[in-house]
Design a protein around this motif. Structure first.
Motif, PDB file in Angstrom:
ATOM      1  N   GLU A 251       0.706  -1.300  -0.309  1.00 42.17           N
ATOM      2  CA  GLU A 251       0.710   0.454   0.331  1.00 42.17           C
ATOM      3  C   GLU A 251       1.103   1.011   0.134  1.00 42.17           C
ATOM      4  OE1 GLU A 251      -3.351   0.040  -0.468  1.00 42.17           O
ATOM      5  OE2 GLU A 251      -3.710  -2.063  -0.204  1.00 42.17           O
ATOM      6  N   LEU A 252       0.701   2.082  -1.485  1.00 39.57           N
ATOM      7  CA  LEU A 252       1.417   3.606  -0.472  1.00 39.57           C
ATOM      8  C   LEU A 252       1.495   3.910   0.469  1.00 39.57           C
ATOM      9  CD1 LEU A 252       0.095   5.741  -4.325  1.00 39.57           C
ATOM     10  CD2 LEU A 252       2.747   3.955  -4.128  1.00 39.57           C
ATOM     11  N   GLY A 253       0.659   4.084   1.567  1.00 42.65           N
ATOM     12  CA  GLY A 253       1.155   5.188   2.416  1.00 42.65           C
ATOM     13  C   GLY A 253       1.396   4.202   3.497  1.00 42.65           C
ATOM     14  N   ASP A 254       2.275   2.744   3.451  1.00 40.70           N
ATOM     15  CA  ASP A 254       2.424   2.200   4.300  1.00 40.70           C
ATOM     16  C   ASP A 254       4.415   2.207   3.795  1.00 40.70           C
ATOM     17  OD1 ASP A 254       0.693   1.195   6.220  1.00 40.70           O
ATOM     18  OD2 ASP A 254       0.297  -0.561   4.793  1.00 40.70           O
ATOM     19  N   MET A 255       4.077   2.809   2.868  1.00 41.97           N
ATOM     20  CA  MET A 255       5.912   2.353   1.712  1.00 41.97           C
ATOM     21  C   MET A 255       6.751   4.036   2.568  1.00 41.97           C
ATOM     22  SD  MET A 255       4.908   1.102  -1.878  1.00 41.97           S
ATOM     23  CE  MET A 255       6.755   1.854  -2.548  1.00 41.97           C
ATOM     24  N   SER A 256       8.105   3.740   2.310  1.00 36.06           N
ATOM     25  CA  SER A 256       8.620   4.805   2.489  1.00 36.06           C
ATOM     26  C   SER A 256       9.247   5.494   2.034  1.00 36.06           C
ATOM     27  CB  SER A 256      10.002   4.222   3.085  1.00 36.06           C
ATOM     28  OG  SER A 256      10.591   4.251   2.218  1.00 36.06           O
ATOM     29  N   LEU A 257       9.263   7.039   2.015  1.00 35.32           N
ATOM     30  CA  LEU A 257      10.171   7.810   0.422  1.00 35.32           C
ATOM     31  C   LEU A 257      11.271   7.418  -0.429  1.00 35.32           C
ATOM     32  CD1 LEU A 257       9.469  10.878  -0.733  1.00 35.32           C
ATOM     33  CD2 LEU A 257      10.720  11.632   0.746  1.00 35.32           C
ATOM     34  N   ASP A 258      11.539   6.199   0.347  1.00 33.49           N
ATOM     35  CA  ASP A 258      12.595   6.420  -0.189  1.00 33.49           C
ATOM     36  C   ASP A 258      11.896   5.120  -1.570  1.00 33.49           C
ATOM     37  OD1 ASP A 258      14.874   7.656   0.769  1.00 33.49           O
ATOM     38  OD2 ASP A 258      15.243   6.522   2.019  1.00 33.49           O
ATOM     39  N   GLU A 259      11.521   4.168  -0.867  1.00 29.27           N
ATOM     40  CA  GLU A 259      10.952   3.201  -1.650  1.00 29.27           C
ATOM     41  C   GLU A 259      10.088   3.781  -3.453  1.00 29.27           C
ATOM     42  OE1 GLU A 259       9.432  -0.741   0.588  1.00 29.27           O
ATOM     43  OE2 GLU A 259       8.611   1.123   1.665  1.00 29.27           O
ATOM     44  N   MET A 260       9.150   5.236  -2.824  1.00 27.25           N
ATOM     45  CA  MET A 260       8.445   4.907  -3.783  1.00 27.25           C
ATOM     46  C   MET A 260       9.057   5.752  -4.496  1.00 27.25           C
ATOM     47  SD  MET A 260       4.422   6.620  -2.068  1.00 27.25           S
ATOM     48  CE  MET A 260       5.855   7.358  -0.407  1.00 27.25           C
ATOM     49  N   ASP A 261      10.077   6.881  -4.120  1.00 28.53           N
ATOM     50  CA  ASP A 261      11.485   7.102  -5.228  1.00 28.53           C
ATOM     51  C   ASP A 261      12.349   6.688  -6.215  1.00 28.53           C
ATOM     52  OD1 ASP A 261      12.500  10.275  -5.307  1.00 28.53           O
ATOM     53  OD2 ASP A 261      14.573   9.487  -4.569  1.00 28.53           O
ATOM     54  N   ARG A 262      12.477   5.328  -5.301  1.00 25.21           N
ATOM     55  CA  ARG A 262      13.068   4.726  -6.559  1.00 25.21           C
ATOM     56  C   ARG A 262      12.622   3.946  -7.919  1.00 25.21           C
ATOM     57  NH1 ARG A 262      13.971   0.430  -2.509  1.00 25.21           N
ATOM     58  NH2 ARG A 262      12.736  -0.690  -3.973  1.00 25.21           N
ATOM     59  N   TYR A 263      11.177   3.767  -7.500  1.00 26.47           N
ATOM     60  CA  TYR A 263      10.085   3.405  -8.148  1.00 26.47           C
ATOM     61  C   TYR A 263      10.102   4.835  -9.422  1.00 26.47           C
ATOM     62  CZ  TYR A 263       8.634  -0.300  -5.685  1.00 26.47           C
ATOM     63  OH  TYR A 263       8.684  -1.329  -5.090  1.00 26.47           O
ATOM     64  N   TRP A 264       9.510   5.984  -8.666  1.00 22.52           N
ATOM     65  CA  TRP A 264       9.477   7.309  -9.024  1.00 22.52           C
ATOM     66  C   TRP A 264      10.501   7.459  -9.997  1.00 22.52           C
ATOM     67  CZ3 TRP A 264       6.301  11.889  -9.802  1.00 22.52           C
ATOM     68  CH2 TRP A 264       6.630  12.663 -10.044  1.00 22.52           C
ATOM     69  N   ASN A 265      12.087   6.884 -10.127  1.00 23.91           N
ATOM     70  CA  ASN A 265      13.184   6.742 -10.762  1.00 23.91           C
ATOM     71  C   ASN A 265      12.733   6.124 -11.860  1.00 23.91           C
ATOM     72  OD1 ASN A 265      14.517   8.989  -9.083  1.00 23.91           O
ATOM     73  ND2 ASN A 265      15.778   7.720  -8.139  1.00 23.91           N
ATOM     74  N   GLU A 266      12.557   4.978 -11.889  1.00 23.25           N
ATOM     75  CA  GLU A 266      12.157   4.182 -12.511  1.00 23.25           C
ATOM     76  C   GLU A 266      11.062   4.424 -13.362  1.00 23.25           C
ATOM     77  OE1 GLU A 266      12.042  -0.029 -10.151  1.00 23.25           O
ATOM     78  OE2 GLU A 266      10.063   0.328 -10.892  1.00 23.25           O
ATOM     79  N   ALA A 267      10.463   5.049 -13.541  1.00 24.02           N
ATOM     80  CA  ALA A 267       9.649   5.447 -14.360  1.00 24.02           C
ATOM     81  C   ALA A 267       9.589   6.708 -15.541  1.00 24.02           C
ATOM     82  CB  ALA A 267       8.216   6.114 -13.735  1.00 24.02           C
ATOM     83  N   LYS A 268      11.688   7.369 -14.992  1.00 26.62           N
ATOM     84  CA  LYS A 268      11.780   8.717 -16.137  1.00 26.62           C
ATOM     85  C   LYS A 268      12.327   7.809 -17.025  1.00 26.62           C
ATOM     86  CE  LYS A 268      13.372  11.489 -12.407  1.00 26.62           C
ATOM     87  NZ  LYS A 268      14.253  12.178 -11.256  1.00 26.62           N
TER      88      LYS A 268
END
Length: 268
Positions: A251-268
């Motif tokens: 769940e997004l709410g349970d993820m750390s910012l570092d985890e979300m940032d890693r996926y964000w960078n994947e999308a670039k």
């Protein structure tokens, strides 16, 4: 007077007139027979017109020409709808609407329909604004900017109209200097990252945005279009975060910012 195109040169003119006549007939029939269409007023379809306008804007931004055609049809329906209702009220009809805009176009293009000479597009715009001021009820160059426009678009229109009468910066470097000046003034209302005076900071932030819009004109970038491209980029990358999280059962709410940032960078 310049060489003008006469109707007979358009071999599809009658087909176009017939299509418009068909729409007028359908509108008459709907107002007479359809319970929903009979009930509508100028006020009740206003929000629908706004929605259709945004849908047209979406189609243009997506460069979907077929969808642009469809959305133009929807907007044309609304124009006919308003005119039909006004006709029933004894105010005006579609002929007056069309003749009104035709008269306005002829009046505001003296370089085409009269003997006025212009050097370039900029002179055309300046003449346009000057002629608008001469029209009945026009007291200000800025009067034609709708109050309900979104602030970013309104800033563009305000600046365009001011430029039309010669009130503008001379070069883009001066404008950029203004951007840096406004940024500096905005920063003055912060102390170690905290806002000291929120109301003044808000005003200075508005000044900064306005100056950036001004600069965008000088480098030929539409700020609304640029911001929308960034919006779409953000949505695409954020959707990727959601997709990757779902794949891993998180769940997004349970993820750390570092985890979300890693996926964000994947999308670039």
């Amino acid at each position: 007077m310049k060489n003008l195109i006469t109707p007979p040169e358009d071999n599809r003119r009658q087909e176009k007139l017939d299509a418009f006549s068909r729409l007028l007939t359908i509108m008459d029939e709907l107002r007479l027979n359809c319970p929903w269409d009979k009930k509508q007023t100028i006020e009740s379809i206003r929000h629908l017109t706004i929605e259709e306008t945004y849908e047209l804007s979406d189609a243009i931004l997506e460069n979907d020409i077929e969808e642009v055609r469809k959305e133009l049809g929807d907007i044309m329906l609304h124009i006919v709808f308003y005119s039909k209702i006004a006709d029933e009220l004894g105010k005006f009809d579609i002929a007056e609407v069309l003749n009104g805009i035709s008269d306005k176009l002829v009046y505001r293009h003296p370089h085409i329909y009269s003997d006025t000479e212009v050097a370039d597009e900029e002179e055309v715009k300046q003449n346009w604004e000057k002629l608008k001021l001469k029209e009945k009820g026009k007291k200000s160059v800025l009067q034609g900017v709708p109050k309900s426009l979104p602030a970013l678009i309104k800033a563009v229109r305000i600046q365009d109209k001011a430029r039309g009468v010669g009130f503008d910066w001379e070069n883009k470097q001066d404008v950029w200097n203004k951007v840096e000046e406004e940024l500096s003034e905005f920063k003055e209302h912060f102390n170690q990252g905290e806002i000291v005076d929120k109301e003044k900071a808000k005003q200075e932030f508005g000044d900064l945005l306005f100056s950036l819009v001004n600069y965008s004109r000088f480098i030929d970038i539409d700020p609304e279009e640029a911001l929308e491209l960034t919006n779409k980029k953000f949505i695409k990358r954020f959707n990727h975060i959601e997709k990757r999280a779902k794949e891993e059962g998180k769940e997004l709410g349970d993820m750390s910012l570092d985890e979300m940032d890693r996926y964000w960078n994947e999308a670039k």
